[in-house]
Enzyme design. Structure first.
Site, PDB file in Angstrom:
ATOM      1  N   SER A 202       0.840  -1.193   0.000  1.00 18.17           N
ATOM      2  CA  SER A 202       0.000   0.000   0.000  1.00 18.17           C
ATOM      3  C   SER A 202       0.880   1.249   0.000  1.00 18.17           C
ATOM      4  CB  SER A 202      -0.962  -0.042   1.191  1.00 18.17           C
ATOM      5  OG  SER A 202      -2.007   0.871   1.038  1.00 18.17           O
ATOM      6  N   GLU A 320      -9.145  -5.781  -3.928  1.00 20.16           N
ATOM      7  CA  GLU A 320      -8.514  -4.774  -3.073  1.00 20.16           C
ATOM      8  C   GLU A 320      -9.523  -4.065  -2.165  1.00 20.16           C
ATOM      9  OE1 GLU A 320      -5.322  -4.091  -2.782  1.00 20.16           O
ATOM     10  OE2 GLU A 320      -4.313  -4.517  -4.678  1.00 20.16           O
ATOM     11  N   HIS A 422      -7.205  -6.126  -0.019  1.00 19.29           N
ATOM     12  CA  HIS A 422      -6.031  -5.317   0.288  1.00 19.29           C
ATOM     13  C   HIS A 422      -5.408  -5.809   1.596  1.00 19.29           C
ATOM     14  CE1 HIS A 422      -3.818  -1.574  -0.424  1.00 19.29           C
ATOM     15  NE2 HIS A 422      -4.004  -1.202   0.838  1.00 19.29           N
TER      16      HIS A 422
END
Length: 515
Positions: A202, A320, A422
């Site tokens: 990220s 995600e 994610h």
């Protein structure tokens, strides 16, 4: 106490002074190693400097403070402007003559945490390096650095003061200083300073992409892996100045002396200013095209030439945006109208496209998809995956392709309804399957997927090529094939997975959030 005690408490002489760690099974652990001086007080907004050396042996047994941030940090973690600390896990065994410098020249896996540019630290139990260090015979490093306004508030155009000329990128310069520490010290921990891999998820991946365009970072790392985190373009100086002005207005501060004198906890309140560019949300702070630390964008108009010789891995997960709703199944959209209403908030300033057109495309392409399926597929494709594709394609155009991957393996949480969200690749790569809050599970399938991903990352760290483990042949990403390793219970190399979605979103330009 004799050598037995020394072995239990390994001591290493760094360039700053001696530090004492501890032994966790077969891995020596050093936490809270200072790589930079205190950045508070008069040094707020200034580039970092090395710490003053010390003469005593300092204990390195607990994580150092994290950067000031609006969240609470990890359990028991202190927040402070004095936050330039890193952590080392090494399988090197201590000897009386050489300490941990055993000449083995292990690859160094340097992890940069996520949390956008706003929060997080290197102390998350998800990043605990013992298992990865042992499995790969590698040295693992995690790091803290300045975040949010402390690391990225661009003041150079508001105050005519040399001390804030670099303020928009000092958080990145902290990472450069940490990498210089690795260059100068990691051999003393059994690592190879000429074989350093950056990997980060990220915001950590975005920081890595940004480092790939920073002249001061050149030569300090030799492989790069971005995991669901990309930085195609950074903020421009005018938008960054507007954001800094909004930040100061929120605080009611007009001059630099008053801003520097403000207690750190009070300064965080400025982050609640409405972002003047996005028109909503808190004010964005991130790296800035300041023509000092950053002379160009990381992946615009092409991949930064200075890093084309660095092997790269670019990853994303299939679902995600299922990681952004708090593991709450009640947040799944139930109707098509709800999908249309919520998609613009996911696209934000990145993709400007009519949501009804998006929903119609997905319903025609995937007639069996539910409203929730369409919402998460479309928001994933338009929010972050697009930037990963840009990085892959720009590398391929330059003849320096990346190893692209997509995680399809589903988290076992709540029966698998969250798919591959994610953050799922963090625990799989580190092997921290049983860490607090883990979403990857500890069953046989989880262990097998973790071993496969860990081994690919370890191979990449060692050679710049992820091949050699249980995976089928992994080819680099080239045009027009777009080869991508799909990590799943049975992993496979696919050409252009979700290509029809990629082509659909190509009808509109992508803008990096913050730019």
């Amino acid at each position: 106490m004799g050598f037995t005690a020394e072995a239990r408490s390994p001591v290493v002489a760094t360039t700053n002074g001696k530090v004492r760690g501890y032994l966790d099974g077969e891995v020596s652990v050093f936490k809270g190693l200072r790589y930079g001086a205190d950045t508070g007080g008069a040094r707020r907004f200034m580039p970092p400097v090395k710490p003053e050396p010390w003469t005593e042996v300092k204990d390195a047994l607990a994580y150092g403070p994290a950067s000031m941030q609006t969240g609470k940090g990890e359990e028991g973690e202190t927040l402070s402007e004095d936050c330039l600390f890193l952590n080392v896990w090494t399988p090197a065994r201590a000897s009386r003559k050489t300490g941990l410098a055993d000449g083995a020249k292990r690859p160094v896996m340097f992890y940069i945490h996520g949390g956008a540019y706003n929060g997080g630290s290197g102390a998350s139990p998800w990043y605990e390096g013992t298992k990865l260090a042992k499995r790969g015979d590698v040295v693992v490093v995690t790091v803290n650095h300045r975040l949010n306004a402390f690391g990225y508030l661009y003041l150079a155009r508001l105050f005519n003061a040399p001390s804030v000329a670099d303020s928009g990128n000092v958080g990145q310069l902290d990472l450069v200083l940490a990498l210089q520490w690795v260059r100068d010290n990691i051999a003393r921990f059994g690592g190879d300073p000429d074989c350093v891999m950056l990997f980060g998820q990220s915001g950590g991946g975005a920081k890595i992409a940004t480092l790939m365009a920073m002249p001061s970072a050149k030569g300090l790392f030799h492989r790069a892996a971005t995991m669901s985190g990309q930085q195609v373009t950074v903020g421009g100086p005018f938008n960054a100045t507007r954001r800094a002005k909004a930040f100061l207005d929120k605080l009611g501060v007009k001059d630099l002396a008053a801003l520097r004198a403000l207690p750190a906890a009070e300064m965080l309140a400025g982050l609640k200013a409405v972002d003047p560019i996005a028109g909503s949300g808190g004010v964005y702070v991130g790296p800035v095209l300041d023509q000092r630390s950053l002379l160009r964008h990381p992946f615009f108009p092409d991949a930064a030439p200075q890093s084309l010789s660095i092997p790269m891995m670019v990853g994303n997960t299939h679902d995600e945006t299922k990681g952004f709703i708090g593991w709450d199944a009640k947040a799944f959209p139930q109707t098509w109208d709800e999908v249309i209403a919520r998609l613009p908030g996911q696209f934000a300033a990145r993709i400007d496209i009519d949501p009804e057109t998006v929903v119609a495309f997905y319903r025609q392409t995937y007639p069996n998809y539910s409203p929730a399926d369409v919402f998460f597929a479309a928001s994933t494709a338009g929010r972050s995956w697009k930037a990963a594709i840009i990085q892959d394609e720009e590398r391929a155009k330059a003849g320096a392709p990346a190893f692209a991957y997509q995680v399809n393996w589903r988290s076992p949480i709540q029966g698998g309804i969250f798919g591959a969200p994610h953050t799922i690749d963090i625990g799989l790569v580190f092997g921290t399957l049983d860490a607090k809050g883990s979403i990857v599970g500890t069953g046989p399938d989880s262990v097998a997927m973790s071993n496969t991903m860990s081994d690919a990352f370890i191979a990449f760290a060692r050679t710049g090529d992820p091949n050699g483990g249980a995976l089928p042949k992994w080819e680099p990403y080239t045009l027009p094939r777009r080869q991508t390793m799909v990590f799943d219970t049975v992993s496979r190399l696919e050409d252009d997975p979700r290509g029809v979605e990629r082509e659909f979103f190509n009808r509109v330009p992508f803008t990096q959030f913050g730019t």
